[in-house]
Scaffold this active site. Structure first.
Site, mmCIF file in Angstrom:
data_model
loop_
_atom_site.group_PDB
_atom_site.id
_atom_site.type_symbol
_atom_site.label_atom_id
_atom_site.label_comp_id
_atom_site.label_asym_id
_atom_site.label_seq_id
_atom_site.Cartn_x
_atom_site.Cartn_y
_atom_site.Cartn_z
ATOM 1 C CB CYS A 32 -1.340 -0.281 1.139
ATOM 2 S SG CYS A 32 -1.827 1.135 1.516
ATOM 3 C CB CYS A 65 0.500 1.590 4.269
ATOM 4 S SG CYS A 65 -1.606 1.111 4.121
#
Length: 104
Positions: free
Chosen positions: A29, A32
Site C-alpha cells: 500500500c 500506508c
C-alpha cells in the site's frame, strides 16, 4: 517506534489502560508507506501517554475483520476499549495528532 500489533497481543495492549492507536496497513500500500513515518514519530512522541502501533492486515486478518477495516490505511483510535475515532486514507501528521490529543 510503533509497536507491531497482532491478533495475539492486541488484548494485552488494551489492558494497559492507555488509549490505543492502531494503523492498519499492508506492505503493498503506497499511502500506508506515506503515513508510516508519521505514525512512527507519534509513537515515539506519545510513548508515555498512549499505545501506538501498526497492524499488517495480511498477517492479522482477525483484527482487521473485528474492526471492519476494508481499506488501508485505516487508523483507529480506541479509548476505554471502544473505538472513538477513525481515519480512513492518508492524512497529514497533524490530523492523526489532533485525533490522538482528543482522546488523551
Amino acid at each position: 517506534m510503533a509497536l507491531a500489533i497482532t491478533d495475539s497481543n492486541f488484548e494485552e495492549l488494551l489492558a494497559s489502560g492507555k488509549p490505543v492507536v492502531v494503523d492498519f496497513w499492508a506492505t503493498w500500500c503506497g499511502p500506508c508507506k506515506k503515513i508510516g513515518p508519521d505514525i512512527e514519530a507519534l509513537a515515539e512522541e506519545y510513548k508515555e501517554q498512549a499505545v501506538i502501533g501498526k497492524c499488517d492486515v495480511e498477517e492479522n486478518d482477525g483484527l482487521a475483520m473485528r474492526f471492519g477495516v476494508r481499506n488501508v490505511p485505516t487508523v483507529i483510535f480506541i479509548k476505554n476499549g471502544e473505538v472513538v475515532d477513525k481515519q480512513v486514507g492518508a492524512a497529514p501528521k497533524s490530523t492523526f495528532e489532533e485525533k490522538l490529543k482528543a482522546i488523551l
